[in-house]
Structure formats: C-alpha cells, structure tokens
Design a protein around this motif. Sequence first.
Motif, PDB file in Angstrom:
ATOM      1  N   VAL A  66      46.569  21.871  -7.197  1.00  0.00           N
ATOM      2  CA  VAL A  66      47.013  23.266  -7.071  1.00  0.00           C
ATOM      3  C   VAL A  66      48.250  23.497  -7.926  1.00  0.00           C
ATOM      4  CG1 VAL A  66      47.860  25.008  -5.469  1.00  0.00           C
ATOM      5  CG2 VAL A  66      45.986  23.493  -4.785  1.00  0.00           C
ATOM      6  N   THR A  67      49.206  22.582  -7.886  1.00  0.00           N
ATOM      7  CA  THR A  67      50.407  22.695  -8.721  1.00  0.00           C
ATOM      8  C   THR A  67      50.033  22.647 -10.194  1.00  0.00           C
ATOM      9  OG1 THR A  67      51.689  21.581  -7.001  1.00  0.00           O
ATOM     10  CG2 THR A  67      52.682  21.710  -9.186  1.00  0.00           C
ATOM     11  N   PHE A  68      49.099  21.775 -10.554  1.00  0.00           N
ATOM     12  CA  PHE A  68      48.611  21.675 -11.928  1.00  0.00           C
ATOM     13  C   PHE A  68      48.030  23.012 -12.382  1.00  0.00           C
ATOM     14  CE2 PHE A  68      45.151  20.739 -14.927  1.00  0.00           C
ATOM     15  CZ  PHE A  68      45.783  19.933 -15.856  1.00  0.00           C
ATOM     16  N   GLY A  69      47.216  23.633 -11.523  1.00  0.00           N
ATOM     17  CA  GLY A  69      46.630  24.924 -11.859  1.00  0.00           C
ATOM     18  C   GLY A  69      47.664  26.019 -12.007  1.00  0.00           C
ATOM     19  N   GLU A  70      48.678  25.987 -11.145  1.00  0.00           N
ATOM     20  CA  GLU A  70      49.735  26.999 -11.230  1.00  0.00           C
ATOM     21  C   GLU A  70      50.505  26.894 -12.545  1.00  0.00           C
ATOM     22  OE1 GLU A  70      51.977  26.212  -7.738  1.00  0.00           O
ATOM     23  OE2 GLU A  70      50.640  27.361  -6.409  1.00  0.00           O
ATOM     24  N   LYS A  71      50.662  25.672 -13.060  1.00  0.00           N
ATOM     25  CA  LYS A  71      51.423  25.482 -14.300  1.00  0.00           C
ATOM     26  C   LYS A  71      50.617  25.854 -15.540  1.00  0.00           C
ATOM     27  CE  LYS A  71      54.217  21.988 -14.781  1.00  0.00           C
ATOM     28  NZ  LYS A  71      55.552  22.602 -14.661  1.00  0.00           N
ATOM     29  N   LEU A  72      49.284  25.657 -15.506  1.00  0.00           N
ATOM     30  CA  LEU A  72      48.495  25.834 -16.714  1.00  0.00           C
ATOM     31  C   LEU A  72      47.529  27.013 -16.692  1.00  0.00           C
ATOM     32  CD1 LEU A  72      47.566  22.152 -17.700  1.00  0.00           C
ATOM     33  CD2 LEU A  72      49.501  23.529 -18.459  1.00  0.00           C
ATOM     34  N   LEU A  73      47.122  27.454 -15.504  1.00  0.00           N
ATOM     35  CA  LEU A  73      46.098  28.498 -15.429  1.00  0.00           C
ATOM     36  C   LEU A  73      46.645  29.900 -15.238  1.00  0.00           C
ATOM     37  CD1 LEU A  73      43.361  26.678 -13.294  1.00  0.00           C
ATOM     38  CD2 LEU A  73      43.322  27.160 -15.739  1.00  0.00           C
ATOM     39  N   GLY A  74      47.885  30.009 -14.858  1.00  0.00           N
ATOM     40  CA  GLY A  74      48.490  31.335 -14.690  1.00  0.00           C
ATOM     41  C   GLY A  74      47.801  32.155 -13.621  1.00  0.00           C
ATOM     42  N   VAL A  75      47.288  33.347 -14.000  1.00  0.00           N
ATOM     43  CA  VAL A  75      46.664  34.241 -13.029  1.00  0.00           C
ATOM     44  C   VAL A  75      45.343  33.670 -12.502  1.00  0.00           C
ATOM     45  CG1 VAL A  75      47.721  36.326 -13.956  1.00  0.00           C
ATOM     46  CG2 VAL A  75      45.535  35.537 -14.888  1.00  0.00           C
ATOM     47  N   MET A  76      44.812  32.667 -13.195  1.00  0.00           N
ATOM     48  CA  MET A  76      43.567  32.037 -12.756  1.00  0.00           C
ATOM     49  C   MET A  76      43.829  30.800 -11.888  1.00  0.00           C
ATOM     50  SD  MET A  76      41.236  33.955 -14.005  1.00  0.00           S
ATOM     51  CE  MET A  76      39.747  32.980 -13.897  1.00  0.00           C
ATOM     52  N   SER A  77      45.042  30.641 -11.416  1.00  0.00           N
ATOM     53  CA  SER A  77      45.395  29.444 -10.650  1.00  0.00           C
ATOM     54  C   SER A  77      44.632  29.349  -9.332  1.00  0.00           C
ATOM     55  CB  SER A  77      46.903  29.418 -10.375  1.00  0.00           C
ATOM     56  OG  SER A  77      47.294  30.557  -9.636  1.00  0.00           O
TER      57      SER A  77
END
Length: 343
Positions: free
Chosen positions: A302-313
């Motif tokens: 989840v943290t990984f997604g928040e750092k790289l996916l932005g609004v798609m996290s």
Amino acid sequence: MTDGPRQRGSAAPSTSEDAAADTGNAAGQSSVALKKEIGLVSACGIIVGNIIGSGIFVSPKGVLENASSVGLALIVWIVTGVITAIGALCYAELGVTIPKSGGDYSYVKDIFGGLAGFLRLWIAVLVIYPTNQAVIALTFSNYVLQPLFPTCFPPENGLRILAAICLLLLTWVNCASVRWATRVQDVFTAGKLLALILIIIMGIVQICKGEYYWLEPANAFEPFQDYDIGLIALAFLQGSFAYGGWNFLNYVTEELVDPYVNLPRAIFISIPLVTFVYVFANIAYVTAMSPQELLASNAVAVTFGEKLLGVMSWIMPISVALSTFGGVNGSLFTSSRLFFGCT
C-alpha cells in the motif's frame, strides 16, 4: 452367441435387469469417491493461490527488519523459496505414494496409526483452519473497507460482517460445485499475480530511472543494525510464513487428473514462479522506499502504491483484498478434503 448354455426352463434376465443388478452390486462394493476434475492449470492455481495471500504484502517488513540489510533479506527470500520447493517435492512423493484426499491426516493415519491421525484431524478442525480462515477473511474485509475510511480505521462491526459474508459466500460456492470453486481460484490467482506483476513492472521502471541505490552490492549489504544469528533465523521464519500453503494440493490428490504426472509437475511450475515473483517484488519495493521507510510501513504494498501510483494508489489495497479473497477460497477448498479423508 452366448457365453454358455443356460439351464433349461430358466428365463434369461432382460438388459435393464442386468444393468440394475450391476448397479446395485457396484454400489454395495464401492465407496464414495471424488471426481477427477482438477487439471494441471487448476492445480497450479491451487498452489499459487494458497501461497500468495497477504504474506508478500506485509512480510517484507519483518524479513528486512531481522535480516538487517537489503542484500541479506533478498538472499533469505531466495533460500526460503528453495527450501519450500524441496519440501513440496518430498510432499509430492507422499502424495503419489498415498494417493488419498486429506493430506496430512491421511499420511499421519497411514504411517503412525489411527490415534495420531485422529488428533491431527481434530486439532485442524477445532483450531488451525477456523482461526486461519477467520484471520484471512478479516484481512480481506479490512483492505476492502480501507479506501472508504481513508483517515480512520473501519468500524469493527463492519469488518466482522463483511468477513462473515466472505466466508459464507465461498462456503456456498465450494458446496455447490468443485468446478465453480476451481474457477474462482483460477480467476483470483490470476488477479493477484497481475497485481504483483504490476509491482515488478513499476520496479523495473524505477531501475531504468536510476533508482537502484539499495541494490548496488556496496549498499545492499550495508547493515542498519548489527547482524545477529538469532534475528537472521527469525527472518527465515518470516519468509517461510509468506510461502505457507505449498502443501495444500496434496489435500485434493484424489481429484487430480493423473496425479502421478500433474502433482510433481504443478509443484515444478508453481514454486519457482512464486519464488521469482516474491524476489522481484521485494526488489521493486526497495527501488521506491529506503529500508527505513519500508520498516516504518505496516502494509508495504500500500505504501509502495501511494509513492508511485498517485491517484491510482487504491489499486494496491484492492489487490490485497482480491489476494486474500482467493486465499480464503483456497483454504476452504483444500481443508474440506482433510475432513472428507476421515470418512
């Protein structure tokens, strides 16, 4: 032509009467058996689907914390994959030697006797599987509801109700049809693999951008705390947890099409695939997060997604939810054969 002369005066039974007699004899002489409906693809889905649950999304923190460096943590993931493969192949030998449904129960009963098998069965039915399925179902409901409550924890009652619905729905699917259950397993296994492939692809993109500081040998083995043999052993334990579920295909050996071929073949395909995915997912994590950031996260993906996916996290918590949903289905599907084996 006839097989031989009939006794004079006796009437020959009709074809329908012969069939009825044969059916009755077969019913009296044979026991209940499960249909062989699980092919190689579904067998691989069972192994991969049971291994990949929530572990790869949360265990990297524990492995890294105890390994004390990024490089050693990656070695732990590789070695635990090799150990898992060896254990799975040994278990496959048991599976083709004792080709019965029930896995552990059947093996313990045949090798150590009825009392040991009885104790193993009741420990499983009262403690191991109910708690395991409840934890996975609660994890599923937590990740499903997390996007709806971004600033606070989801309500406890909501978590429990959704977890109960998940368990009841999948129990009904498994009772209704083996084919439905295996299709659910195949679909959700594909979904969780796609989520991990997305993580790996983003990691490759990060490496192409030059974000591989923690993968360089000089930095990868730089410890953030002193190496300790006890902690390293604990890192292996954390890694082994993420590989748990490799033995579940043996619970459905009786339902495998050509188990002598497909059981070892499914293991040869599935365990290296899972090891590859796990190692490269961890490589991807450290391209976006420093060891300190990774250790500060309770849900690494989840943290990984928040750092790289932005609004798609939101994709990451949903992916974890799908992964755990498939894990519940796999656990229900395989553990039920443990109890069938005692009949």
